[in-house]
Design an enzyme around this catalytic site. Structure first.
Site, mmCIF file in Angstrom:
data_model
loop_
_atom_site.group_PDB
_atom_site.id
_atom_site.type_symbol
_atom_site.label_atom_id
_atom_site.label_comp_id
_atom_site.label_asym_id
_atom_site.label_seq_id
_atom_site.Cartn_x
_atom_site.Cartn_y
_atom_site.Cartn_z
ATOM 1 C CE LYS A 193 -3.593 2.267 2.753
ATOM 2 N NZ LYS A 193 -4.522 2.130 3.889
ATOM 3 C CE LYS A 246 -6.185 1.903 -0.222
ATOM 4 N NZ LYS A 246 -6.654 1.919 1.119
HETATM 5 C C1 PBG Z 1 -7.358 3.221 5.840
HETATM 6 C C2 PBG Z 1 -7.701 3.075 4.417
HETATM 7 C C3 PBG Z 1 -7.550 4.023 3.398
HETATM 8 C C4 PBG Z 1 -8.102 3.464 2.262
HETATM 9 C C5 PBG Z 1 -8.565 2.192 2.601
HETATM 10 N N1 PBG Z 1 -8.276 1.959 3.934
HETATM 11 C C6 PBG Z 1 -7.071 5.412 3.388
HETATM 12 C C7 PBG Z 1 -5.743 5.777 3.850
HETATM 13 O O1 PBG Z 1 -4.824 4.982 3.959
HETATM 14 O O2 PBG Z 1 -5.663 6.968 4.149
HETATM 15 C C8 PBG Z 1 -8.186 4.155 0.933
HETATM 16 C C9 PBG Z 1 -9.321 3.800 0.099
HETATM 17 C C10 PBG Z 1 -9.629 4.742 -0.984
HETATM 18 O O3 PBG Z 1 -8.974 5.792 -1.212
HETATM 19 O O4 PBG Z 1 -10.605 4.439 -1.687
HETATM 20 N N2 PBG Z 1 -6.153 2.704 6.224
HETATM 21 ZN ZN ZN Z 2 -5.697 3.510 8.332
#
Ligand code: PBG
Ligand code: ZN
Length: 325
Positions: A193, A246
């Site tokens: 991520k 992601k």
């Molecule tokens: C939280 C999380 C996030 C997303 C999914 N789980 C946001 C982040 O890391 O700030 C992002 C999902 C999206 O942008 O659609 N950890």
């Molecule tokens: Zn988070």
């Protein structure tokens, strides 16, 4: 004339016969944002057609999803109160625990995945507990994550998806689940991520914007490809059942690389910013929305994704139903 490749493109029947990748409704997981309260259905300005839903509304929404053939959802909770340790996420009467229970009660055939993180539950908006220097404390966060996973498991979650990018999280969750008898509960890791600008609209809908700083001390540097592979291989080794990349659009090379280097199923998260860019481009008439949508979704499959988490899932299901895909 050397019509070598074009002869397979002469009509749609033949084009379909030689099509290499396909989209199925079963490839998709649809995200739902569960807000405290009742009768709540609030559209988010930065994400057209995406809503914050109270539990009763989410239950109705599951009915709609099933009509479209979508049986997999991933839940995010928006609690009434936030504090420094995200207490709402740690108790059996918290928003997400109640949501899982009530949704499964009405829709036992719905496959409920839970996002496991703290950013929606902490008042500072970071993905874990802070240490005295205000950075996220990895091991302290692992400890409360072990509590959180049991809350999800007890409530009846079908799969756990840790998204906080803490080191050692998969091992911690797997050990905790096994010790408590949840051997069959799978973990889909947000294994690779990136610290991404594409999460902007999500933070509006999930009300999880960090109150200071950013997530660069736990999420990955977008410039790193080798490390991206290492992160997923590490979670594979620790026992993740499904891996994930992601965001996805700017990282299709990473998707391919992980696909070629593990045997585990691979998910991609088509994130909020990716969704909204397409949506607003479509609304302004800049592009042919349906066509671009299908092209984008199929690119994930071509790169090697097995599972697609997307806010577009309902639209794709509708297009499949209409025979347009
Ligand atoms: C939280 C999380 C996030 C997303 C999914 N789980 C946001 C982040 O890391 O700030 C992002 C999902 C999206 O942008 O659609 N950890
Ligand atoms: Zn988070």
């Amino acid at each position: 004339m050397f019509n070598r490749y074009r002869r397979l493109r002469v009509n749609s029947r033949l084009r379909s016969l030689v099509q290499e990748n396909h989209l199925r409704v079963d490839d998709f997981i649809y995200p739902l944002f569960i807000k405290f309260g009742e009768g709540v259905r609030v559209e988010i300005e930065s994400m057209p057609d995406v809503y914050q839903l109270s539990i009763d509304e989410a239950i109705k929404e599951c009915g709609t999803l099933k009509e479209l053939g979508i049986y997999s959802i991933i839940l995010f909770g928006i609690p009434e109160t936030k504090d420094s340790v995200g207490s709402d996420a740690l108790c059996d009467s918290g928003i997400i625990a109640r949501a899982i229970r009530e949704i499964k009660k009405v829709h036992p055939d719905m496959f409920v995945v839970t996002d496991l993180c703290f950013c929606e539950y902490t008042d500072h908006g970071h993905c874990g507990i802070l240490d005295h220097t205000s950075t996220v404390d990895n091991d302290a966060t692992l400890e409360i994550s072990a509590q959180q996973v049991l809350v999800h498991a007890k409530a009846g979650a079908d799969m756990i998806a840790p998204s906080g990018m803490m080191d050692g999280i998969i091992e911690t969750l797997r050990t905790t689940l096994d010790k408590n008898g949840y051997y069959d509960l799978p973990i889909m890791s947000y294994s690779t991520k990136f610290a991404s600008g594409y999460y902007g609209p999500f933070r509006d809908v999930a009300e999880s914007t960090p109150s200071f700083g950013d997530r660069r001390s736990y999420q990955m540097n977008p410039a790193n490809g080798r490390e991206a592979l290492l992160e997923s291989l590490e979670d594979d080794r620790q026992g993740a059942d499904i891996l994930m990349v992601k965001p996805v659009l700017a990282y299709l090379d990473v998707v391919r690389d992980i696909k070629e280097n593990t045997k585990k199923p691979l998910a991609v998260y088509n994130v909020s910013g990716e969704y909204s860019m397409l949506k607003f481009a479509g609304r302004s008439g800049l592009i042919d929305y349906e066509r671009t949508l299908i092209e984008t979704m199929i690119s994930f499959k071509r790169a090697g994704a097995d599972i697609i988490i997307s806010y577009h899932a309902k639209e794709v299901a509708q297009l499949i139903k209409e025979g347009k895909i």
